[in-house]
Scaffold this motif. Structure first.
Motif, PDB file in Angstrom:
ATOM      1  N   MET A 252       0.823  -1.195   0.000  1.00  0.00           N
ATOM      2  CA  MET A 252       0.000   0.000   0.000  1.00  0.00           C
ATOM      3  C   MET A 252       0.868   1.261   0.000  1.00  0.00           C
ATOM      4  SD  MET A 252      -3.088   0.660  -0.235  1.00  0.00           S
ATOM      5  CE  MET A 252      -4.543   1.455   0.263  1.00  0.00           C
ATOM      6  N   ASP A 253       2.060   1.170   0.568  1.00  0.00           N
ATOM      7  CA  ASP A 253       2.940   2.327   0.585  1.00  0.00           C
ATOM      8  C   ASP A 253       3.326   2.742  -0.826  1.00  0.00           C
ATOM      9  OD1 ASP A 253       2.896   2.562   3.313  1.00  0.00           O
ATOM     10  OD2 ASP A 253       4.636   1.276   3.594  1.00  0.00           O
ATOM     11  N   ASN A 254       3.568   1.787  -1.683  1.00  0.00           N
ATOM     12  CA  ASN A 254       3.935   2.111  -3.063  1.00  0.00           C
ATOM     13  C   ASN A 254       2.810   2.817  -3.799  1.00  0.00           C
ATOM     14  OD1 ASN A 254       6.477   1.100  -2.878  1.00  0.00           O
ATOM     15  ND2 ASN A 254       5.940  -0.931  -3.651  1.00  0.00           N
ATOM     16  N   PHE A 255       1.572   2.496  -3.479  1.00  0.00           N
ATOM     17  CA  PHE A 255       0.440   3.137  -4.142  1.00  0.00           C
ATOM     18  C   PHE A 255       0.453   4.643  -3.918  1.00  0.00           C
ATOM     19  CE2 PHE A 255      -3.860   4.852  -3.820  1.00  0.00           C
ATOM     20  CZ  PHE A 255      -4.302   4.650  -5.125  1.00  0.00           C
ATOM     21  N   TRP A 256       0.606   5.070  -2.669  1.00  0.00           N
ATOM     22  CA  TRP A 256       0.576   6.506  -2.369  1.00  0.00           C
ATOM     23  C   TRP A 256       1.797   7.224  -2.912  1.00  0.00           C
ATOM     24  CZ3 TRP A 256      -3.867   8.351  -1.583  1.00  0.00           C
ATOM     25  CH2 TRP A 256      -4.845   7.599  -0.936  1.00  0.00           C
ATOM     26  N   ILE A 257       2.929   6.589  -2.873  1.00  0.00           N
ATOM     27  CA  ILE A 257       4.136   7.200  -3.453  1.00  0.00           C
ATOM     28  C   ILE A 257       3.963   7.355  -4.961  1.00  0.00           C
ATOM     29  CG2 ILE A 257       6.588   6.836  -3.899  1.00  0.00           C
ATOM     30  CD1 ILE A 257       6.737   5.511  -1.114  1.00  0.00           C
ATOM     31  N   ASN A 258       3.448   6.330  -5.612  1.00  0.00           N
ATOM     32  CA  ASN A 258       3.204   6.414  -7.056  1.00  0.00           C
ATOM     33  C   ASN A 258       2.151   7.470  -7.382  1.00  0.00           C
ATOM     34  OD1 ASN A 258       5.062   4.461  -7.729  1.00  0.00           O
ATOM     35  ND2 ASN A 258       3.577   2.781  -7.597  1.00  0.00           N
ATOM     36  N   ALA A 259       1.139   7.584  -6.544  1.00  0.00           N
ATOM     37  CA  ALA A 259       0.104   8.600  -6.766  1.00  0.00           C
ATOM     38  C   ALA A 259       0.701  10.005  -6.674  1.00  0.00           C
ATOM     39  CB  ALA A 259      -1.020   8.422  -5.764  1.00  0.00           C
ATOM     40  N   LEU A 260       1.542  10.227  -5.674  1.00  0.00           N
ATOM     41  CA  LEU A 260       2.178  11.543  -5.536  1.00  0.00           C
ATOM     42  C   LEU A 260       3.118  11.841  -6.702  1.00  0.00           C
ATOM     43  CD1 LEU A 260       2.922  11.685  -1.713  1.00  0.00           C
ATOM     44  CD2 LEU A 260       1.231  12.993  -3.009  1.00  0.00           C
ATOM     45  N   TRP A 261       3.902  10.851  -7.107  1.00  0.00           N
ATOM     46  CA  TRP A 261       4.826  11.061  -8.224  1.00  0.00           C
ATOM     47  C   TRP A 261       4.073  11.291  -9.531  1.00  0.00           C
ATOM     48  CZ3 TRP A 261       9.520  12.642  -8.273  1.00  0.00           C
ATOM     49  CH2 TRP A 261      10.360  12.355  -7.209  1.00  0.00           C
ATOM     50  N   SER A 262       2.907  10.700  -9.693  1.00  0.00           N
ATOM     51  CA  SER A 262       2.163  10.892 -10.936  1.00  0.00           C
ATOM     52  C   SER A 262       1.462  12.254 -10.968  1.00  0.00           C
ATOM     53  CB  SER A 262       1.149   9.773 -11.141  1.00  0.00           C
ATOM     54  OG  SER A 262       0.179   9.789 -10.119  1.00  0.00           O
ATOM     55  N   LEU A 263       1.135  12.806  -9.805  1.00  0.00           N
ATOM     56  CA  LEU A 263       0.493  14.118  -9.760  1.00  0.00           C
ATOM     57  C   LEU A 263       1.499  15.266  -9.733  1.00  0.00           C
ATOM     58  CD1 LEU A 263      -2.410  13.492  -7.250  1.00  0.00           C
ATOM     59  CD2 LEU A 263      -2.545  13.753  -9.724  1.00  0.00           C
ATOM     60  N   ALA A 264       2.703  15.014  -9.294  1.00  0.00           N
ATOM     61  CA  ALA A 264       3.699  16.072  -9.137  1.00  0.00           C
ATOM     62  C   ALA A 264       3.979  16.845 -10.425  1.00  0.00           C
ATOM     63  CB  ALA A 264       4.983  15.497  -8.562  1.00  0.00           C
ATOM     64  N   PRO A 265       4.191  16.207 -11.584  1.00  0.00           N
ATOM     65  CA  PRO A 265       4.463  16.994 -12.787  1.00  0.00           C
ATOM     66  C   PRO A 265       3.302  17.913 -13.178  1.00  0.00           C
ATOM     67  CG  PRO A 265       5.078  14.710 -13.140  1.00  0.00           C
ATOM     68  CD  PRO A 265       4.360  14.772 -11.834  1.00  0.00           C
ATOM     69  N   THR A 266       2.084  17.420 -13.046  1.00  0.00           N
ATOM     70  CA  THR A 266       0.924  18.241 -13.385  1.00  0.00           C
ATOM     71  C   THR A 266       0.817  19.446 -12.462  1.00  0.00           C
ATOM     72  OG1 THR A 266      -0.221  16.267 -14.147  1.00  0.00           O
ATOM     73  CG2 THR A 266      -1.573  18.200 -13.700  1.00  0.00           C
ATOM     74  N   VAL A 267       1.019  19.229 -11.191  1.00  0.00           N
ATOM     75  CA  VAL A 267       0.943  20.323 -10.221  1.00  0.00           C
ATOM     76  C   VAL A 267       2.066  21.322 -10.462  1.00  0.00           C
ATOM     77  CG1 VAL A 267       1.137  20.883  -7.766  1.00  0.00           C
ATOM     78  CG2 VAL A 267      -0.270  18.956  -8.499  1.00  0.00           C
ATOM     79  N   LEU A 268       3.273  20.844 -10.699  1.00  0.00           N
ATOM     80  CA  LEU A 268       4.402  21.750 -10.925  1.00  0.00           C
ATOM     81  C   LEU A 268       4.234  22.565 -12.203  1.00  0.00           C
ATOM     82  CD1 LEU A 268       7.379  19.508  -9.787  1.00  0.00           C
ATOM     83  CD2 LEU A 268       6.351  21.452  -8.591  1.00  0.00           C
ATOM     84  N   VAL A 269       3.750  21.939 -13.263  1.00  0.00           N
ATOM     85  CA  VAL A 269       3.511  22.678 -14.508  1.00  0.00           C
ATOM     86  C   VAL A 269       2.403  23.701 -14.303  1.00  0.00           C
ATOM     87  CG1 VAL A 269       2.640  22.443 -16.868  1.00  0.00           C
ATOM     88  CG2 VAL A 269       4.405  20.903 -16.041  1.00  0.00           C
ATOM     89  N   GLY A 270       1.376  23.330 -13.552  1.00  0.00           N
ATOM     90  CA  GLY A 270       0.292  24.273 -13.257  1.00  0.00           C
ATOM     91  C   GLY A 270       0.775  25.471 -12.461  1.00  0.00           C
ATOM     92  N   VAL A 271       1.602  25.226 -11.470  1.00  0.00           N
ATOM     93  CA  VAL A 271       2.142  26.328 -10.663  1.00  0.00           C
ATOM     94  C   VAL A 271       3.057  27.213 -11.514  1.00  0.00           C
ATOM     95  CG1 VAL A 271       3.680  26.864  -8.724  1.00  0.00           C
ATOM     96  CG2 VAL A 271       1.881  25.155  -8.465  1.00  0.00           C
TER      97      VAL A 271
END
Length: 67
Positions: free
Chosen positions: A1-20
């Motif tokens: 389950m730990d890998n799921f949340w880490i993967n979720a954060l890593w998959s959202l990070a580029p979108t959030v950074l580009v948006g910012v």
């Protein structure tokens, strides 16, 4: 389950950074345009006063940025 949340954060990070980054760039462009228009209106008002011309239409309350 730990890998799921880490993967979720890593998959959202580029979108959030580009948006910012997009938000910061657009904010700086809009602010610089606003400041440039205010400076131009100030220069135009001083030149009109120097030449003895009446104030520009709509200049009684300062420059308008409603466009």
């Amino acid at each position: 389950m730990d890998n799921f949340w880490i993967n979720a954060l890593w998959s959202l990070a580029p979108t959030v950074l580009v948006g910012v980054a997009f938000w910061v760039i657009m904010r700086s462009i809009i602010r610089s345009d606003r400041n440039e228009r205010a400076a131009y209106a100030k220069i135009e008002a001083s030149e009109r006063a120097r030449l003895g011309l009446p104030p520009a239409a709509g200049a009684a309350n300062g420059p308008s940025f409603d466009a």
